[in-house]
Design a protein around this motif. Sequence first.
Motif, PDB file in Angstrom:
ATOM      1  N   SER A 186      11.473  33.170 -32.457  1.00 46.14           N
ATOM      2  CA  SER A 186      11.361  32.347 -33.631  1.00 46.14           C
ATOM      3  C   SER A 186      12.823  32.777 -34.424  1.00 46.14           C
ATOM      4  O   SER A 186      13.303  33.899 -34.370  1.00 46.14           O
ATOM      5  CB  SER A 186      10.314  33.088 -34.733  1.00 46.14           C
ATOM      6  OG  SER A 186      10.671  32.881 -36.120  1.00 46.14           O
ATOM      7  N   HIS A 225       7.656  40.855 -30.640  1.00 49.12           N
ATOM      8  CA  HIS A 225       8.422  40.181 -29.769  1.00 49.12           C
ATOM      9  C   HIS A 225       8.498  40.675 -28.401  1.00 49.12           C
ATOM     10  O   HIS A 225       8.439  39.933 -27.254  1.00 49.12           O
ATOM     11  CB  HIS A 225      10.264  40.219 -30.204  1.00 49.12           C
ATOM     12  CG  HIS A 225      11.006  39.767 -29.449  1.00 49.12           C
ATOM     13  ND1 HIS A 225      11.261  38.596 -29.400  1.00 49.12           N
ATOM     14  CD2 HIS A 225      12.090  40.591 -28.541  1.00 49.12           C
ATOM     15  CE1 HIS A 225      12.204  38.305 -28.576  1.00 49.12           C
ATOM     16  NE2 HIS A 225      12.765  39.482 -28.125  1.00 49.12           N
ATOM     17  N   ILE A 247       4.194  40.928 -27.311  1.00 49.22           N
ATOM     18  CA  ILE A 247       3.319  39.683 -27.333  1.00 49.22           C
ATOM     19  C   ILE A 247       4.483  38.656 -26.843  1.00 49.22           C
ATOM     20  O   ILE A 247       4.684  37.691 -27.929  1.00 49.22           O
ATOM     21  CB  ILE A 247       2.661  39.331 -28.773  1.00 49.22           C
ATOM     22  CG1 ILE A 247       1.737  40.729 -28.997  1.00 49.22           C
ATOM     23  CG2 ILE A 247       1.889  38.153 -28.761  1.00 49.22           C
ATOM     24  CD1 ILE A 247       1.121  40.717 -30.320  1.00 49.22           C
ATOM     25  N   ARG A 254       4.383  35.754 -25.445  1.00 51.08           N
ATOM     26  CA  ARG A 254       4.257  34.312 -25.660  1.00 51.08           C
ATOM     27  C   ARG A 254       4.857  33.380 -24.602  1.00 51.08           C
ATOM     28  O   ARG A 254       5.938  32.358 -24.961  1.00 51.08           O
ATOM     29  CB  ARG A 254       4.620  33.655 -27.047  1.00 51.08           C
ATOM     30  CG  ARG A 254       3.505  34.161 -27.982  1.00 51.08           C
ATOM     31  CD  ARG A 254       3.880  33.552 -29.314  1.00 51.08           C
ATOM     32  NE  ARG A 254       3.788  34.467 -30.286  1.00 51.08           N
ATOM     33  CZ  ARG A 254       3.864  34.080 -31.525  1.00 51.08           C
ATOM     34  NH1 ARG A 254       4.158  32.810 -32.066  1.00 51.08           N
ATOM     35  NH2 ARG A 254       4.219  35.009 -32.615  1.00 51.08           N
ATOM     36  N   GLY A 255       4.666  33.667 -23.400  1.00 48.09           N
ATOM     37  CA  GLY A 255       5.037  32.524 -22.391  1.00 48.09           C
ATOM     38  C   GLY A 255       6.662  32.942 -21.872  1.00 48.09           C
ATOM     39  O   GLY A 255       7.397  31.909 -21.376  1.00 48.09           O
ATOM     40  N   ARG A 256       7.294  33.974 -22.419  1.00 46.50           N
ATOM     41  CA  ARG A 256       8.712  34.187 -21.841  1.00 46.50           C
ATOM     42  C   ARG A 256       8.646  35.623 -21.367  1.00 46.50           C
ATOM     43  O   ARG A 256       7.887  36.583 -21.828  1.00 46.50           O
ATOM     44  CB  ARG A 256       9.628  34.206 -23.057  1.00 46.50           C
ATOM     45  CG  ARG A 256       9.339  35.502 -24.342  1.00 46.50           C
ATOM     46  CD  ARG A 256      10.433  35.247 -25.157  1.00 46.50           C
ATOM     47  NE  ARG A 256      10.512  36.667 -25.810  1.00 46.50           N
ATOM     48  CZ  ARG A 256      10.667  37.766 -25.508  1.00 46.50           C
ATOM     49  NH1 ARG A 256      11.577  37.970 -24.575  1.00 46.50           N
ATOM     50  NH2 ARG A 256      10.782  38.483 -26.338  1.00 46.50           N
TER      51      ARG A 256
END
Length: 146
Positions: free
Chosen positions: A10, A71, A74, A76-78
């Motif tokens: 983000s 970050h 969690i 999230r797909g990275r």
Amino acid sequence: MTAPTQRLQSSLANSIYQLFNPIPFGFFVAALIFDVVYYQTAEMMWSKSAAWLITIGLFFAIIPRLINLVHVWIPRGRSVLAAEKIDFCLNFIGIVAAIANAFIHSRDAYAVMPSGMILSAITVACIALSLLIASTFYAPRRANHV
């Protein structure tokens, strides 16, 4: 051969993190300096001022640490770099030392030394090392031109 995955972050959270992350370090370094001055002079004002600096530093450390927590843990797909986890752990150790240091500094000024100065040094060392490690993965990437 697989293409490297793009790191998704983000931009707002990253901007807030980059804005607030260096602030606590400055307060903790100032507290360490005040502890050293108190150790040399035995003037109670320096010890009480260091207690305020540690408290304010902890207050400003909340937002970037929460962003860093999400970050790193969690993703999230990275993929999360090992340096990011080390950065988080060093910051965590530094903040735990700063919390203990805040309790030490709540004592009478003469009871603060030498444990208060030692905890200040541990806090500054951990956060300084984490900032050095963080500079490796937040550094701008340069394109290779041939």
